[in-house]
Design a protein around this motif. Sequence first.
Motif, mmCIF file in Angstrom:
data_model
loop_
_atom_site.group_PDB
_atom_site.id
_atom_site.type_symbol
_atom_site.label_atom_id
_atom_site.label_comp_id
_atom_site.label_asym_id
_atom_site.label_seq_id
_atom_site.Cartn_x
_atom_site.Cartn_y
_atom_site.Cartn_z
ATOM 1 N N LEU A 217 32.148 -8.278 -38.029
ATOM 2 C CA LEU A 217 30.879 -7.552 -38.093
ATOM 3 C C LEU A 217 30.078 -7.600 -36.795
ATOM 4 O O LEU A 217 29.000 -7.010 -36.709
ATOM 5 N N GLY A 218 30.587 -8.316 -35.805
ATOM 6 C CA GLY A 218 29.846 -8.432 -34.554
ATOM 7 C C GLY A 218 28.618 -9.293 -34.680
ATOM 8 O O GLY A 218 27.581 -9.004 -34.068
ATOM 9 N N MET A 219 28.717 -10.381 -35.453
ATOM 10 C CA MET A 219 27.596 -11.283 -35.696
ATOM 11 C C MET A 219 28.001 -12.714 -35.373
ATOM 12 O O MET A 219 29.148 -13.094 -35.555
ATOM 13 N N LYS A 220 27.050 -13.506 -34.921
ATOM 14 C CA LYS A 220 27.313 -14.916 -34.699
ATOM 15 C C LYS A 220 27.454 -15.633 -36.041
ATOM 16 O O LYS A 220 26.916 -15.187 -37.056
ATOM 17 N N LEU A 221 28.179 -16.747 -36.022
ATOM 18 C CA LEU A 221 28.390 -17.516 -37.245
ATOM 19 C C LEU A 221 27.066 -17.896 -37.883
ATOM 20 O O LEU A 221 26.900 -17.799 -39.113
ATOM 21 N N GLU A 222 26.108 -18.329 -37.068
ATOM 22 C CA GLU A 222 24.807 -18.738 -37.597
ATOM 23 C C GLU A 222 24.092 -17.566 -38.277
ATOM 24 O O GLU A 222 23.421 -17.738 -39.292
ATOM 25 N N THR A 223 24.266 -16.362 -37.710
ATOM 26 C CA THR A 223 23.624 -15.178 -38.284
ATOM 27 C C THR A 223 24.247 -14.829 -39.628
ATOM 28 O O THR A 223 23.545 -14.447 -40.573
ATOM 29 N N VAL A 224 25.577 -14.954 -39.735
ATOM 30 C CA VAL A 224 26.255 -14.693 -41.010
ATOM 31 C C VAL A 224 25.741 -15.658 -42.070
ATOM 32 O O VAL A 224 25.381 -15.246 -43.181
ATOM 33 N N SER A 225 25.683 -16.942 -41.743
ATOM 34 C CA SER A 225 25.220 -17.944 -42.709
ATOM 35 C C SER A 225 23.769 -17.696 -43.100
ATOM 36 O O SER A 225 23.402 -17.800 -44.285
#
Length: 261
Positions: A217-225
């Motif tokens: 999705l083009g997102m950082k891991l922290e952003t997904v969480s």
Amino acid sequence: MSTATLEARTAPLHYISPAEFRARPAATLTTLCSSCHLKDLCLPCGMSAPTVERLDGLHFGRRRVKAGQALYRAGEPFQTIYAVRSGTFKSSLTVADGREQVSGFSMAGELMGLDGLAQGRHASTATALEDAEICAIPYDHLMELSAGSSELQRVVAQLMSREIVREHSLMLLLGSMNAEERLASFLLNISQRMKARGWSPSEFHLRMSRAEIGSYLGMKLETVSRTFSAFVQQGLLAVDKRHIRILDLEALTRTFEARLQ
């Protein structure tokens, strides 16, 4: 979560060479395309009965792929289309700085390997996210069969078109949506695919990690969480590690549709 912790929790990938993969004995086929329980999702989808029966003449074998193994790798010669019978795969590319970029996820009844049509070599690597089973369909033999069937030729063209549509969908996700819209779109897509297979569209287990979702999705891991947590707080989801329960499908759909409207 630190990078070291994430790496410690992620099983290493064990690649097998194309020669080794082809050398492994194929299981005896007990199910033909015409009688396969996945025919309404896989290659025979939408074909007339005579054309589906024509597919029964395909020379292909089944092979099992263990979790973490690569079915094929980027740069390898294209010879085969793979139909997923069970399990989940991720497709990924290696970008210039060596990072992995996930480009898609494939489930039972879906085809893989079409990325090799353009250049004669696979553009991505397909890795099993769980123990899986595939049908390996030699592309040349499929073309021989389609030479005498305009309907089969049309289906093959549709398969290639589907790859283009998938690429455009990914561009839409990465180019015009915020984090909530991207994750909502991803979950709704999984939900729809589950429903098409006769499984629950509102409760399912994700086979991919949050890091892999973020890469796709083009997102950082922290952003997904953080976005998962936001959906839980909004009463849209119940989340237990990778187990997802959609509590308000209509509201989740509105989150995604807001951008499209």
